[in-house]
Scaffold this motif. Structure first.
Motif, PDB file in Angstrom:
ATOM      1  N   GLN A 109     -24.132  38.577  15.177  1.00 21.89           N
ATOM      2  CA  GLN A 109     -22.954  37.809  15.546  1.00 21.89           C
ATOM      3  C   GLN A 109     -22.860  36.538  14.700  1.00 21.89           C
ATOM      4  O   GLN A 109     -23.879  35.931  14.357  1.00 21.89           O
ATOM      5  CB  GLN A 109     -23.012  37.432  17.028  1.00 21.89           C
ATOM      6  N   ASN A 310     -15.070  43.812  25.572  1.00 17.26           N
ATOM      7  CA  ASN A 310     -14.996  42.686  24.645  1.00 17.26           C
ATOM      8  C   ASN A 310     -15.358  41.381  25.340  1.00 17.26           C
ATOM      9  O   ASN A 310     -16.022  40.511  24.756  1.00 17.26           O
ATOM     10  CB  ASN A 310     -13.591  42.583  24.050  1.00 17.26           C
ATOM     11  N   SER A 311     -14.923  41.229  26.587  1.00 19.71           N
ATOM     12  CA  SER A 311     -15.222  40.019  27.346  1.00 19.71           C
ATOM     13  C   SER A 311     -16.724  39.842  27.530  1.00 19.71           C
ATOM     14  O   SER A 311     -17.261  38.739  27.354  1.00 19.71           O
ATOM     15  CB  SER A 311     -14.529  40.085  28.715  1.00 19.71           C
ATOM     16  N   GLU A 313     -19.139  41.167  25.631  1.00 15.17           N
ATOM     17  CA  GLU A 313     -19.794  40.947  24.334  1.00 15.17           C
ATOM     18  C   GLU A 313     -19.603  39.522  23.842  1.00 15.17           C
ATOM     19  O   GLU A 313     -20.529  38.920  23.276  1.00 15.17           O
ATOM     20  CB  GLU A 313     -19.279  41.961  23.327  1.00 15.17           C
ATOM     21  N   ARG A 314     -18.417  38.966  24.052  1.00 17.37           N
ATOM     22  CA  ARG A 314     -18.201  37.563  23.669  1.00 17.37           C
ATOM     23  C   ARG A 314     -19.095  36.632  24.495  1.00 17.37           C
ATOM     24  O   ARG A 314     -19.663  35.666  23.974  1.00 17.37           O
ATOM     25  CB  ARG A 314     -16.734  37.191  23.862  1.00 17.37           C
ATOM     26  N   ALA A 317     -22.743  36.793  23.271  1.00 17.15           N
ATOM     27  CA  ALA A 317     -22.914  36.042  22.025  1.00 17.15           C
ATOM     28  C   ALA A 317     -22.992  34.545  22.301  1.00 17.15           C
ATOM     29  O   ALA A 317     -23.823  33.831  21.708  1.00 17.15           O
ATOM     30  CB  ALA A 317     -21.759  36.343  21.077  1.00 17.15           C
ATOM     31  N   LEU A 318     -22.148  34.048  23.211  1.00 14.80           N
ATOM     32  CA  LEU A 318     -22.177  32.625  23.553  1.00 14.80           C
ATOM     33  C   LEU A 318     -23.475  32.267  24.264  1.00 14.80           C
ATOM     34  O   LEU A 318     -24.102  31.234  23.966  1.00 14.80           O
ATOM     35  CB  LEU A 318     -20.978  32.282  24.435  1.00 14.80           C
TER      36      LEU A 318
END
Length: 350
Positions: A109, A310-311, A313-314, A317-318
């Motif tokens: 990422q 997607n929510s 995975e984001r 990453a954060l």
């Protein structure tokens, strides 16, 4: 209401699976969960690493979320007859579900290049999808034997087996950069000659827009860590795929960051690729990122809910940037990291 069968399994499996279920409940509250046993714990409780009640539960499942299977190298499970060992339960599970294609994303990422042991310029932008054939080759062929000082296993593939997993790889490449690398050992193995011939013929017949390259497995083992950005989609047979995907796990920084989806004829199977890590089981320090990202793959591939995937995975990453786990040089334990994911998704954590 979609039914998700959870199989926490052994070692850290129950801990990371619980984290993944917690995240799934927040992003998809309509899901119904049903937990069953598999692996070494299932053998101890039921005398079978893949009990009949677990098999029966799969009949109407929309997706299966697996934790981990197996114990330490010195586990008494390893001295059991092979059909009763935990890993045999996992192989039987894959076969029961008809999961012939294992998708293992290897992604660094943006902003997380520092987690990789590779130089930042090598790790930056890496985004590989390894498509591993999952129901054939030496792992499943019945022509095998251990007899005194002699033993053998047989690697065998048919054209239909090669074509169906190659189709999955070509389909995936169409959604990505349009490049497929088929990995074999055709200079030595006849089975690899068949593999290369059939993959090429399928591409020429049905996927002419895809750029196909053939490489030997030993070369890929070097290049995947020395020049990983050269790869988009990699497709290969069972044994090679097992080894290469574990090797590629070094690129993001840890096996704890490697999810997977196994797809085929029925409900998909979604699991982290790391082992059961019995040395840290029950301590609450396991990295749940791969299990949580496997839950995201469940939403995307199993339930066709890409926005929810997607929510997650984001948010992962954060959380990796703000609360890295101990295997990544941070201090976060399982609960802390899971809470960080939930907070990144906008879920209040009490």
């Amino acid at each position: 209401m979609p039914k998700i069968v959870t199989l926490p399994g052994d070692g850290i499996g129950p801990e990371v699976t619980a984290a993944a279920v917690q995240v799934l409940r927040e992003v998809a509250p309509d899901l119904q969960f049903e937990e069953h046993a598999i692996g070494g714990g299932a053998y101890e409780a039921h005398g079978d690493p893949f009990p009949q009640r677990t098999r029966d539960a799969l009949a109407d499942a929309d997706a299966v979320l697996l934790g981990t299977v197996g114990g330490a190298q010195n586990s008494p499970w390893n001295s059991l007859p092979r059909p009763l060992r935990p890993e045999s339960g996992l192989l039987a599970l894959r076969k029961a579900l008809g999961c012939y294609a294992n998708l293992r994303p290897v992604r660094v990422q943006p902003g997380l290049e520092h987690l990789s042991p590779l130089k930042p310029e090598l790790a930056r932008g890496v985004d590989i999808l390894i498509v591993r054939e999952l129901l054939g080759g030496v792992y499943f062929d019945g022509d095998r034997k251990l007899d005194g000082d002699t033993a053998y296993n047989t690697m065998r593939y048919t054209t239909p087996e090669v074509e169906r997993v190659a189709k999955m790889a070509f389909w995936a490449a169409e959604q990505r950069k349009g490049r497929v690398t088929s990995v074999d050992k055709a200079n030595v193995l006849e089975v690899s000659e068949l593999w290369r011939r059939d993959v090429q013929a399928l591409r020429d017949r049905e996927y002419r827009s895809i750029h196909l390259n053939h490489e030997y497995v030993d070369s890929v083992a070097m290049l995947i860590v020395s020049d990983p950005s050269r790869y988009d989609v990699i497709v290969t047979e069972n044994l090679f795929g097992d080894i290469l995907s574990d090797l590629a796990a070094v690129i993001p920084g840890s096996l704890g960051l490697m999810p997977s989806a196994s797809l085929g004829d029925g409900a998909g199977l979604f699991e982290p690729i790391h082992g059961s890590a019995p040395d840290i089981a029950g301590k609450g320090v396991a990295n749940p990122a791969a299990a949580i990202m496997s839950a995201a793959m469940l939403l995307r591939h199993g339930l066709k809910r890409s926005d929810a995937a997607n929510s997650i995975e984001r948010a992962v990453a954060l959380a990796l940037r703000e609360e890295p786990t101990r295997d990544l040089g941070g201090k976060a334990d399982t609960k802390t990291f899971t809470n960080a994911v939930l907070e990144a998704m906008g879920t209040p954590v009490g």
